[in-house]
Every structure is written in C-alpha cells, then in structure tokens.
Design an enzyme around this catalytic site. Structure first.
Site, PDB file in Angstrom:
ATOM      1  N   ARG A   1       0.824  -1.235   0.000  1.00 23.36           N
ATOM      2  CA  ARG A   1       0.000   0.000   0.000  1.00 23.36           C
ATOM      3  C   ARG A   1       0.846   1.269   0.000  1.00 23.36           C
ATOM      4  O   ARG A   1       0.383   2.319   0.430  1.00 23.36           O
ATOM      5  CB  ARG A   1      -0.973   0.024   1.171  1.00 23.36           C
ATOM      6  CG  ARG A   1      -1.972  -1.122   1.169  1.00 23.36           C
ATOM      7  CD  ARG A   1      -3.148  -0.861   2.087  1.00 23.36           C
ATOM      8  NE  ARG A   1      -4.051  -2.003   2.107  1.00 23.36           N
ATOM      9  CZ  ARG A   1      -4.015  -2.973   3.026  1.00 23.36           C
ATOM     10  NH1 ARG A   1      -3.146  -2.918   4.013  1.00 23.36           N
ATOM     11  NH2 ARG A   1      -4.869  -3.976   2.972  1.00 23.36           N
TER      12      ARG A   1
ATOM     13  N   LYS B   1       2.345  11.410 -11.606  1.00 21.79           N
ATOM     14  CA  LYS B   1       1.446  10.584 -12.409  1.00 21.79           C
ATOM     15  C   LYS B   1       2.156   9.282 -12.699  1.00 21.79           C
ATOM     16  O   LYS B   1       3.208   9.264 -13.339  1.00 21.79           O
ATOM     17  CB  LYS B   1       1.088  11.283 -13.719  1.00 21.79           C
ATOM     18  CG  LYS B   1      -0.117  12.181 -13.645  1.00 21.79           C
ATOM     19  CD  LYS B   1      -0.602  12.490 -15.057  1.00 21.79           C
ATOM     20  CE  LYS B   1      -1.838  13.355 -15.053  1.00 21.79           C
ATOM     21  NZ  LYS B   1      -2.299  13.627 -16.434  1.00 21.79           N
TER      22      LYS B   1
ATOM     23  N   GLU C   1       8.142  17.160 -25.870  1.00 18.63           N
ATOM     24  CA  GLU C   1       7.482  17.462 -24.590  1.00 18.63           C
ATOM     25  C   GLU C   1       7.991  18.788 -24.018  1.00 18.63           C
ATOM     26  O   GLU C   1       7.254  19.496 -23.329  1.00 18.63           O
ATOM     27  CB  GLU C   1       7.692  16.332 -23.562  1.00 18.63           C
ATOM     28  CG  GLU C   1       6.952  15.034 -23.865  1.00 18.63           C
ATOM     29  CD  GLU C   1       5.463  15.012 -23.425  1.00 18.63           C
ATOM     30  OE1 GLU C   1       4.908  16.089 -23.100  1.00 18.63           O
ATOM     31  OE2 GLU C   1       4.882  13.909 -23.429  1.00 18.63           O
TER      32      GLU C   1
ATOM     33  N   LYS D   1       6.513  22.542 -14.790  1.00 16.71           N
ATOM     34  CA  LYS D   1       5.798  21.350 -14.324  1.00 16.71           C
ATOM     35  C   LYS D   1       5.494  21.468 -12.842  1.00 16.71           C
ATOM     36  O   LYS D   1       4.383  21.191 -12.392  1.00 16.71           O
ATOM     37  CB  LYS D   1       6.642  20.099 -14.609  1.00 16.71           C
ATOM     38  CG  LYS D   1       5.994  18.773 -14.191  1.00 16.71           C
ATOM     39  CD  LYS D   1       4.882  18.362 -15.149  1.00 16.71           C
ATOM     40  CE  LYS D   1       4.299  16.992 -14.842  1.00 16.71           C
ATOM     41  NZ  LYS D   1       4.872  15.902 -15.645  1.00 16.71           N
TER      42      LYS D   1
ATOM     43  N   GLU E   1      -5.154  16.764 -11.073  1.00 20.55           N
ATOM     44  CA  GLU E   1      -5.801  17.098 -12.348  1.00 20.55           C
ATOM     45  C   GLU E   1      -7.306  17.274 -12.238  1.00 20.55           C
ATOM     46  O   GLU E   1      -8.088  16.659 -12.956  1.00 20.55           O
ATOM     47  CB  GLU E   1      -5.458  16.033 -13.401  1.00 20.55           C
ATOM     48  CG  GLU E   1      -5.713  16.543 -14.815  1.00 20.55           C
ATOM     49  CD  GLU E   1      -5.176  15.605 -15.886  1.00 20.55           C
ATOM     50  OE1 GLU E   1      -3.980  15.272 -15.837  1.00 20.55           O
ATOM     51  OE2 GLU E   1      -5.949  15.211 -16.759  1.00 20.55           O
TER      52      GLU E   1
ATOM     53  N   ARG F   1      -4.191  21.298 -14.540  1.00 20.52           N
ATOM     54  CA  ARG F   1      -3.119  20.350 -14.866  1.00 20.52           C
ATOM     55  C   ARG F   1      -3.362  19.678 -16.214  1.00 20.52           C
ATOM     56  O   ARG F   1      -2.419  19.250 -16.886  1.00 20.52           O
ATOM     57  CB  ARG F   1      -2.973  19.290 -13.764  1.00 20.52           C
ATOM     58  CG  ARG F   1      -1.853  18.295 -14.050  1.00 20.52           C
ATOM     59  CD  ARG F   1      -1.492  17.385 -12.894  1.00 20.52           C
ATOM     60  NE  ARG F   1      -0.419  16.483 -13.303  1.00 20.52           N
ATOM     61  CZ  ARG F   1       0.349  15.789 -12.496  1.00 20.52           C
ATOM     62  NH1 ARG F   1       0.168  15.867 -11.189  1.00 20.52           N
ATOM     63  NH2 ARG F   1       1.307  15.022 -12.949  1.00 20.52           N
TER      64      ARG F   1
ATOM     65  N   ASN G   1      -1.665  18.018 -20.945  1.00 14.98           N
ATOM     66  CA  ASN G   1      -2.032  16.951 -21.874  1.00 14.98           C
ATOM     67  C   ASN G   1      -2.160  17.452 -23.313  1.00 14.98           C
ATOM     68  O   ASN G   1      -2.694  16.746 -24.168  1.00 14.98           O
ATOM     69  CB  ASN G   1      -3.357  16.312 -21.444  1.00 14.98           C
ATOM     70  CG  ASN G   1      -3.250  15.667 -20.078  1.00 14.98           C
ATOM     71  OD1 ASN G   1      -2.154  15.321 -19.630  1.00 14.98           O
ATOM     72  ND2 ASN G   1      -4.369  15.519 -19.396  1.00 14.98           N
TER      73      ASN G   1
ATOM     74  N   HIS H   1      -2.022  15.094 -26.202  1.00 14.83           N
ATOM     75  CA  HIS H   1      -2.032  13.742 -25.653  1.00 14.83           C
ATOM     76  C   HIS H   1      -3.305  12.962 -25.967  1.00 14.83           C
ATOM     77  O   HIS H   1      -3.252  11.737 -26.080  1.00 14.83           O
ATOM     78  CB  HIS H   1      -1.796  13.788 -24.140  1.00 14.83           C
ATOM     79  CG  HIS H   1      -0.354  14.000 -23.775  1.00 14.83           C
ATOM     80  ND1 HIS H   1       0.329  15.166 -24.079  1.00 14.83           N
ATOM     81  CD2 HIS H   1       0.556  13.202 -23.148  1.00 14.83           C
ATOM     82  CE1 HIS H   1       1.575  15.079 -23.639  1.00 14.83           C
ATOM     83  NE2 HIS H   1       1.745  13.898 -23.070  1.00 14.83           N
TER      84      HIS H   1
ATOM     85  N   HIS I   1      -2.287   9.766 -27.642  1.00 14.45           N
ATOM     86  CA  HIS I   1      -2.589   8.442 -27.086  1.00 14.45           C
ATOM     87  C   HIS I   1      -3.364   7.602 -28.097  1.00 14.45           C
ATOM     88  O   HIS I   1      -3.146   6.397 -28.209  1.00 14.45           O
ATOM     89  CB  HIS I   1      -3.393   8.568 -25.799  1.00 14.45           C
ATOM     90  CG  HIS I   1      -2.573   9.055 -24.632  1.00 14.45           C
ATOM     91  ND1 HIS I   1      -3.130   9.339 -23.412  1.00 14.45           N
ATOM     92  CD2 HIS I   1      -1.252   9.291 -24.505  1.00 14.45           C
ATOM     93  CE1 HIS I   1      -2.178   9.750 -22.584  1.00 14.45           C
ATOM     94  NE2 HIS I   1      -1.034   9.731 -23.227  1.00 14.45           N
TER      95      HIS I   1
ATOM     96  N   HIS J   1       6.545   7.913 -27.640  1.00 10.41           N
ATOM     97  CA  HIS J   1       5.493   8.733 -27.034  1.00 10.41           C
ATOM     98  C   HIS J   1       5.606  10.196 -27.462  1.00 10.41           C
ATOM     99  O   HIS J   1       4.621  10.818 -27.875  1.00 10.41           O
ATOM    100  CB  HIS J   1       5.546   8.601 -25.508  1.00 10.41           C
ATOM    101  CG  HIS J   1       4.602   9.511 -24.796  1.00 10.41           C
ATOM    102  ND1 HIS J   1       3.228   9.400 -24.905  1.00 10.41           N
ATOM    103  CD2 HIS J   1       4.813  10.582 -23.970  1.00 10.41           C
ATOM    104  CE1 HIS J   1       2.640  10.344 -24.179  1.00 10.41           C
ATOM    105  NE2 HIS J   1       3.585  11.072 -23.606  1.00 10.41           N
TER     106      HIS J   1
END
Lengths: 369, 369
Positions: B129, B151, B193, B235, B245, B249, B253, B256, B260, B273
C-alpha cells in the site's frame, strides 16, 4: 461498551476532503439509488462488482434501486473466495471497467464481503488513477470491519494484501438484513473480527459479546445492530487518528500476523479469514502471556468466547520454520522488525516490535508439548 | 522564458506532506547514495528498477554509489519500450519486490525513461500500500516532464495509462550527462514534450526552443540545462496548483488525447510517445484554428519548430471512426465530454469540453483532401 441500537445510525468518518458516512439501517439495500443521488450531482453510469454467491441474491434489488434513481448499471461478477483475490481478478475488473468506459467521476459499487470490497476498492483506486467507490458490505466481517477505513488490496502468491492502496470509499451502506442469507460459518468468522474490537480497546464490549453470543449467531436484530454500531464506531475512531497506519491503526491487526501466515500456509483453502484471525489471536494471547505482558488465563478467556462462537480452536500443525518464514522472519530479513499486536489483558492491545524468532519458536513448540 | 542555467539547481515541489526536491546537476548520478542518505534515517535495502537498455550503461554507477553509502541493492530489469508498460511487467516488479522482501520504509528507485518511471511509481504506490520511490530520469522526456508530478501508470490493451495512481516521488535526481547515450530519435521525442511547455504557457520559451534547436539536439550543456530547468519549473508550478488534475493540470495533456489515440491505434510499435504527442499537437493546433480559437498560421509555426527538431510531421492515415473510437467518442459514450487541450495561440493553452465528434471528423478529413 456497546450502545443500544437505533433504527438508523450514521457515523461520519472525518478525514477532511475524504470524509464519508457509514450508514447502518435494516432494509436500506433497496434505497442505494437514492443514496447515490445524494452524493453525485446527477445520475450517470456506475458498475456494481459482486461475486457468484452474492449477485443472485441481491444484485436485482440493487440494480432496480439504481435504475429507478436514473443510473445506468454495468455488472462485474467474480468467483467467490479469498483465493480469487488475485491479480487475475483485478485484471478482470479492469477489463470490465474499460469495456464499460466508466469516466473519472462515475462510481463502482462493491456488493459483497471483504474480498469483493478489497478488490473493488483497489480497482477503484487505480482505474484512471482513481474513481469514486461505494461499499455495500454483505457479510458480518465486512459490516463490522473491512468495509470501513480504506484499506484495499489483492493478495500476492507470497503474501496477503501485499498489493493495494489506502483509498477511502465515498459511502459505506450497511444493511444488516442481508446477513440472513449467510452460512453459519460465515457469521462465526465475522464475529471473530467483532470480538477483536473488544480485545484491543473495549473490555466491556468483549464481555457483552460473550454474554450475547447465541443471540448474535442467531442474528437477533437488536444484538446484531448493536454489534455493528459498536465496531463501526471503534473502526472510525481508529482510522480518523491514523489513516495510513503509521502507528496505532496497527492494533486492528491483532491476530493478523499469525492469521495471514495461517491463510498463506494453507493457500487460502482451509480457513475463512475470520477463522484464521481467531486462531492467530489465540497465538497472540499465548505469546502475550509467555512474554509476561498479559496475566495468565487471558488466552483461556478468549478461547472460551471463541468456543461459544463455534470458531476453530485447534492450531494447524506446521513446523516453526514455516511459521517464521510465512511471517517474514526469514534469512533475508535478519534484523527486520516484525510487528506483533499483543495484549496487556482483555481490552488493552499494544504494538510489540521486540519479539525475537526464539519467542515464536517457543510459542509454536508449546502446541506440540 | 528560459532562465540561464547554474551548475546545480534545486526546485522544491511544495505539496505539503508530500513535498520533494527536483535536483538538476551534471554528473550527479554517481552521488545518488549520498542523496538517499539525506532522505532516510539510515541506509537499509532498496531496489533499482531499470530496463535492458539503460541498466548496462548506468546500473553499475548507481549501485556503487548506493553500496558505498551503505545500501543493500536489489535490481529488477525490464524489457525496453512502451509496449512493455503492461500488467505483466507490473507483475514482474511485484514478484521482485516480494522476493527482495522490501519493507514499507525501503525505497524503489526508477532508473530510466518515462516507461520505467511510470511503472516503478505505480508499483511503489501499490506494494504494501505504498513505499517511497525515487526518480532518476535518463531520457529527455523523463527529465523535462514525466519524472515530476506523481502521475504513475501502466497501459491497458484498450487505453494508455488507464491503470495507475497519483503518487509523488520523494526525490527527482536529474543528471543531464546521461542523455549523451541516448539515440537521436529519443532526444527528438523528448524535445517535443519540452516544446509543449512553450505552447501551453510560455511563448518566449517556445521561441527560445526554436532558436536553440540545433544546440539542444547536439546536447549543448548550457542549452540542455536551461531547457530542463525551465520545463521542471513549469511542471512544478502546475502540479502545485492542481496535483490530481481536477482542472488546469490537464493543460499538460496538450497533444495527448490525439497522441494516445495514435499510440493505441498503432499498438505502441510505430511512434515513440513524444513523436505521437508531436503529431497530436499538430492536430490540436489545426483543430484550434478550425474552431476559430487560434489565429491562422499557428499550426504552421509549430510544424516548423518540429521540423527543425526532426520530429515526424506526416499524419498516420486512419479512418475518422477509428480516431473517434480510440479517443472515447464511441456509441457507449454518447453525451460524454472528451476534453481537448486547444490553443488560443502560441503560449496560451486552454481546456475545451465542447468539441463535437463532427469537428473531429472534419479535422481528420482535412488531412485527406
């Protein structure tokens, strides 16, 4: 001690931004739709996760309530049992969530016992990095203990609950009436976790449980209700003080270090979780006596209560080396401190970090004298 | 705009109890042991997670530094590539952590690019955990973007980063010197990026990137250092305002949602990516123009910068229905709002929630006119 039950009782688990209610009320299952509408600005999609035993009994009622409240319901039905609390089942839930395309604001609902609740909570914590989840616990164990507090997990072949998250539900919705379809063995196993609260922090509740055991086993509404209220209050108090188990929350693990070892050594096929915890608690009590922390007779008193509950009292026969390994005292772990929860007496648990492997060997040997 | 670089720079990501430093310094890799000793009361066990490409280059140096500082080091080496960012790799990491018996206070260290960092972070969030984790990013993409902000995720066959957690590292340890072993294509993909930060919130930095592109591609120390500093500062600022987010935030993206989809439609085998994000950003820019948000010429300006960077500019040829499905606009999702990050111009990104499938069809059709 135990408070007398009311028709409906609500405890607030106050964790700031993650606060939520535990709502306990006979017959509330069929009003889960309204409850959800109180939490979300408008009904959307949701998924109910359950197992092959519980779904045939309660899914229709839950679905009807949700649909009448405007929700679009998907289902994910898993096999039943601790041995399915695995990465494979976790993958099945993820596939179902992807298939249903639940968005970040749409909830999953755990309808079942501790296994369903733990897996659903973990899946909710991970899917899209976290979506809301609701607990509808359907076993004694889940109603008195596992549905509250946000411990979620799956098992790893080498250890129980090793993969998980602290992730709080948005609501715990407890209907004691659903307990009537439980097997007697399940009821007994759940009662072991209820007794735990008496042992670690409420001697009067322990006595009350012993005195009311037959009524509890018969699911007498007043006794069951009081039992659930008392346990949920204790659980909420502990979790509010120590959400992520930096300290005193570990007291809730009484019997669990040994109990998890028993479950792991028997590959989750022999004992229900609550049964393993009962056996583990007997070990913890004897260890407390042997190390001079608890007065003589403590183990006997607990065993007498378990006997009334019809819980197993015979310790499984494994070599001490196996026990030590299953609890993490292996060669690689020299110097690592394994925490044991011990008792100074009934109602007074504490965390012991100084237990040596030798004490465990002596403890195990005492069962084969 | 871009600040000039210093020999060593430290940004504090102030997230209360989860605050941590981004430490940027040429040559710092071989001092990771000391860094860890600054975070933990005493050295214990740790695990370094890397991949088959990076480990032969830098594992020995990291291991030596850690061992000299008193740490006992285990390793977990994964295959290289986005297509291995899977449940299977996650399982391998869990097996390695169980095998090494890391305790709740012992850290894992991600030594690699975005894939290694994302998987390691997710594993760290789940194992027992949650255990501490450290980022040592070794690609441009990871150094300017993915190692900061918490993330973490793995991919699901039906969608990128669908299974993960918001889980912050305890330290991000950035050594720009390690970039010298990167393939040119990896450098270009990472620069995409970096350009993103200019596009969404810093027009001067965009211009600076365009002007210094050849020096950046050649890994000129001053230029690379300034680029990393500027991106990490942006960032950190964004993450401090919106860790999970809920709102702004999402600007990070940019490119993205389309990117994606490109990665998913090509099954992670065709584009890196950063390359997919560059293509996705061109789509976002054109969509911004077509919907009247950005002035004509915005896409062209961005494409010119990408061309200097040697990034792909040719859009892969898929049917609009495939695009829509890959982005979640399917039949099941009628009425669901897909968020697109659009531009009002260079340096001014915003979140658009009102883009209709028809606009996407028109956008895709414009490439085949």
């Amino acid at each position: 001690m135990a408070e007398s039950q009311a028709t409906k009782q609500v405890y607030r688990v106050d964790l700031g931004a993650r606060a939520y209610d535990i709502h306990i009320e006979a017959g509330c299952l069929k009003r889960i739709g309204e409850a959800l509408n109180g939490l979300f600005s408008r009904p959307a999609r949701c998924m109910v996760i359950s197992n092959v035993t519980i779904a045939p009994l309660y899914m229709a009622s839950v679905r009807t309530s949700l649909e009448q409240a405007g929700w679009q319901v998907s289902e994910c039905i898993l096999p039943d049992g601790e041995r399915y609390k695995t990465m494979e089942s976790f993958s099945l839930i993820m596939d179902a969530l992807m298939e249903a395309r639940l968005s970040r604001n749409e909830p999953v609902i755990a309808l079942g016992g501790g296994v369903v609740g733990d897996m659903t909570g973990f899946a909710a914590s991970c899917y899209r990095r976290g979506i809301p989840f609701i607990q509808i616990p359907t076993t004694v164990l889940a109603q008195v203990d596992s549905s509250v507090g946000g411990k979620t997990a799956i098992n790893h072949p080498h250890g129980k609950n090793m993969i998980g998250a602290f992730y709080q539900p948005r609501l715990v919705w407890v209907d004691p009436e659903v307990l009537h379809t439980l097997a007697a063995r399940e009821i007994r196993a759940g009662i072991a976790e209820a007794i735990k609260y008496g042992l670690i922090r409420d001697a009067a509740f322990f006595d009350w449980m012993c005195s009311n055991m037959q009524a509890a086993l018969a699911l007498d509404p007043a006794v069951i209700s009081t039992m659930i209220h008392t346990c949920c209050r204790h659980k909420a108090e502990v979790v509010m003080q120590d959400e992520t188990e930096q300290g005193m929350r570990a007291l809730l693990n009484l019997g669990h270090t040994f109990g998890h070892a028993i479950e792991s050594m028997t590959r989750y096929t022999t004992y229900l979780h609550g049964e393993a915890v009962a056996l583990g608690t007997l070990l913890a009590a004897r260890l407390s006596e042997q190390t001079g922390h608890a007065p003589a007779g403590t183990e006997t008193k607990i065993a007498a209560c378990y006997q009334q509950a019809g819980l197993p009292l015979t310790m499984p026969d494994f070599d001490a080396a196996l026990w030590l390994d299953a609890m993490g005292h292996d060669k690689k772990n020299v110097g690592a401190r394994i925490r044991y929860i011990l008792l100074r007496g009934i109602g007074d648990g504490f965390i012991a970090e100084d237990i040596q492997p030798e004490s465990i060997r002596r403890l195990i040997a005492s069962y084969h004298a």
